[in-house]
Design a protein around this motif. Sequence first.
Motif, PDB file in Angstrom:
ATOM      1  N   ALA A  91       0.837  -1.192   0.000  1.00 36.26           N
ATOM      2  CA  ALA A  91       0.000   0.000   0.000  1.00 36.26           C
ATOM      3  C   ALA A  91       0.874   1.244   0.000  1.00 36.26           C
ATOM      4  N   ILE A  92       0.361   2.284  -0.633  1.00 39.25           N
ATOM      5  CA  ILE A  92       1.022   3.580  -0.627  1.00 39.25           C
ATOM      6  C   ILE A  92       0.106   4.542   0.115  1.00 39.25           C
ATOM      7  N   HIS A  93       0.552   4.968   1.274  1.00 34.17           N
ATOM      8  CA  HIS A  93      -0.208   5.916   2.079  1.00 34.17           C
ATOM      9  C   HIS A  93       0.278   7.318   1.727  1.00 34.17           C
ATOM     10  N   ILE A  94      -0.648   8.233   1.512  1.00 36.79           N
ATOM     11  CA  ILE A  94      -0.299   9.604   1.124  1.00 36.79           C
ATOM     12  C   ILE A  94      -0.646  10.535   2.285  1.00 36.79           C
ATOM     13  N   TYR A  95       0.330  11.339   2.692  1.00 34.60           N
ATOM     14  CA  TYR A  95       0.195  12.243   3.829  1.00 34.60           C
ATOM     15  C   TYR A  95       0.491  13.676   3.415  1.00 34.60           C
ATOM     16  N   SER A  96      -0.018  14.625   4.200  1.00 36.73           N
ATOM     17  CA  SER A  96       0.230  16.038   3.920  1.00 36.73           C
ATOM     18  C   SER A  96       1.226  16.684   4.883  1.00 36.73           C
ATOM     19  N   ASP A  97       1.522  16.043   6.003  1.00 37.90           N
ATOM     20  CA  ASP A  97       2.418  16.630   7.003  1.00 37.90           C
ATOM     21  C   ASP A  97       3.453  15.621   7.476  1.00 37.90           C
ATOM     22  N   VAL A  98       4.504  16.146   8.106  1.00 38.89           N
ATOM     23  CA  VAL A  98       5.578  15.328   8.643  1.00 38.89           C
ATOM     24  C   VAL A  98       5.488  15.325  10.162  1.00 38.89           C
ATOM     25  N   ALA A  99       5.667  14.151  10.757  1.00 40.94           N
ATOM     26  CA  ALA A  99       5.692  14.055  12.209  1.00 40.94           C
ATOM     27  C   ALA A  99       7.106  14.261  12.746  1.00 40.94           C
ATOM     28  N   HIS A 100       8.102  13.791  11.973  1.00 44.55           N
ATOM     29  CA  HIS A 100       9.488  13.885  12.456  1.00 44.55           C
ATOM     30  C   HIS A 100      10.449  13.901  11.276  1.00 44.55           C
ATOM     31  N   THR A 101      11.481  14.725  11.380  1.00 44.67           N
ATOM     32  CA  THR A 101      12.569  14.731  10.410  1.00 44.67           C
ATOM     33  C   THR A 101      13.813  14.210  11.116  1.00 44.67           C
ATOM     34  N   PHE A 102      14.431  13.187  10.543  1.00 44.73           N
ATOM     35  CA  PHE A 102      15.603  12.562  11.142  1.00 44.73           C
ATOM     36  C   PHE A 102      16.870  13.322  10.771  1.00 44.73           C
ATOM     37  N   GLU A 103      17.974  13.011  11.469  1.00 47.97           N
ATOM     38  CA  GLU A 103      19.241  13.704  11.244  1.00 47.97           C
ATOM     39  C   GLU A 103      19.737  13.559   9.813  1.00 47.97           C
ATOM     40  N   ASP A 104      19.447  12.412   9.184  1.00 46.10           N
ATOM     41  CA  ASP A 104      19.920  12.184   7.815  1.00 46.10           C
ATOM     42  C   ASP A 104      19.029  12.843   6.767  1.00 46.10           C
ATOM     43  N   GLY A 105      17.979  13.550   7.194  1.00 46.66           N
ATOM     44  CA  GLY A 105      17.088  14.247   6.272  1.00 46.66           C
ATOM     45  C   GLY A 105      15.845  13.463   5.901  1.00 46.66           C
ATOM     46  N   SER A 106      15.794  12.184   6.241  1.00 42.82           N
ATOM     47  CA  SER A 106      14.592  11.404   5.951  1.00 42.82           C
ATOM     48  C   SER A 106      13.466  11.828   6.889  1.00 42.82           C
ATOM     49  N   VAL A 107      12.244  11.535   6.473  1.00 46.62           N
ATOM     50  CA  VAL A 107      11.088  12.003   7.234  1.00 46.62           C
ATOM     51  C   VAL A 107      10.168  10.842   7.600  1.00 46.62           C
ATOM     52  N   ALA A 108       9.387  11.063   8.643  1.00 45.60           N
ATOM     53  CA  ALA A 108       8.318  10.149   9.035  1.00 45.60           C
ATOM     54  C   ALA A 108       7.016  10.935   8.924  1.00 45.60           C
ATOM     55  N   PRO A 109       6.132  10.532   8.016  1.00 43.18           N
ATOM     56  CA  PRO A 109       4.870  11.269   7.851  1.00 43.18           C
ATOM     57  C   PRO A 109       4.011  11.224   9.112  1.00 43.18           C
ATOM     58  N   ASP A 110       3.213  12.256   9.293  1.00 48.62           N
ATOM     59  CA  ASP A 110       2.288  12.349  10.422  1.00 48.62           C
ATOM     60  C   ASP A 110       1.068  11.496  10.117  1.00 48.62           C
ATOM     61  N   PRO A 111       0.817  10.437  10.888  1.00 50.25           N
ATOM     62  CA  PRO A 111      -0.314   9.549  10.593  1.00 50.25           C
ATOM     63  C   PRO A 111      -1.672  10.249  10.652  1.00 50.25           C
ATOM     64  N   MET A 112      -1.748  11.373  11.358  1.00 46.00           N
ATOM     65  CA  MET A 112      -3.021  12.102  11.449  1.00 46.00           C
ATOM     66  C   MET A 112      -3.307  12.914  10.188  1.00 46.00           C
ATOM     67  N   SER A 113      -2.325  13.020   9.287  1.00 44.07           N
ATOM     68  CA  SER A 113      -2.519  13.822   8.079  1.00 44.07           C
ATOM     69  C   SER A 113      -2.727  12.950   6.834  1.00 44.07           C
ATOM     70  N   ARG A 114      -3.094  11.690   7.030  1.00 45.78           N
ATOM     71  CA  ARG A 114      -3.259  10.788   5.888  1.00 45.78           C
ATOM     72  C   ARG A 114      -4.397  11.258   5.002  1.00 45.78           C
ATOM     73  N   ILE A 115      -4.118  11.342   3.695  1.00 44.19           N
ATOM     74  CA  ILE A 115      -5.109  11.777   2.719  1.00 44.19           C
ATOM     75  C   ILE A 115      -5.851  10.581   2.151  1.00 44.19           C
ATOM     76  N   THR A 116      -5.086   9.588   1.694  1.00 44.61           N
ATOM     77  CA  THR A 116      -5.695   8.390   1.120  1.00 44.61           C
ATOM     78  C   THR A 116      -4.657   7.283   1.066  1.00 44.61           C
ATOM     79  N   THR A 117      -5.099   6.113   0.642  1.00 48.46           N
ATOM     80  CA  THR A 117      -4.220   4.961   0.470  1.00 48.46           C
ATOM     81  C   THR A 117      -4.468   4.368  -0.904  1.00 48.46           C
ATOM     82  N   LEU A 118      -3.385   4.062  -1.619  1.00 46.64           N
ATOM     83  CA  LEU A 118      -3.461   3.385  -2.911  1.00 46.64           C
ATOM     84  C   LEU A 118      -2.860   1.996  -2.746  1.00 46.64           C
TER      85      LEU A 118
END
Length: 168
Positions: free
Chosen positions: A91-118
């Motif tokens: 599944a591909i979950h699509i989000y509008s916001d980030v919950a956390h940005t890691f030191e290496d620049g990668s991000v963890a999307p905010d689960p409360m901002s999920r738009i849809t799932t494909l």
Amino acid sequence: MNSIIKLSTLISMTALISACGGGGGGGSSTTSSPAQATEATTEEALETPQETVEALQIEGTQDIVAARDFDFSVSETITLTVQYSGESDGAIHIYSDVAHTFEDGSVAPDPMSRITTLFASDSQTVDLEVNGNWDTLYLNWVPNLASESEQVEVVTLNQTSHSYLVQF
């Protein structure tokens, strides 16, 4: 005994909170205060011509008129094409916001901002209605097999064509 402890704790907490007031004053200053600056600004605002003031006065909501083409909607439709080259479904979950940005620049999307799932087995091109004020979308690929790892792709919403291609 237990209720006496609860009652005494409640009373002491109430007294403590009441004692911590807003406090005021103390000290003096030779600079102009914000109140003086506000008064000067208000006096300047009062010097506007009477015609302008009368034109700005609205007596009731029935007097408010909007342009015919005015629209509160800030949404826009984008076309998102996902090309998946993995071995398993997922599944591909699509989000509008980030919950956390890691030191290496990668991000963890905010689960409360999920738009849809494909789902990978579904159509790979989808039209999405998004908020026109968003600058990015975050796509999180979650495979069904543990042998594959999750991936997060960041899509910057800045193309005039409103068409985006994401490859996993």
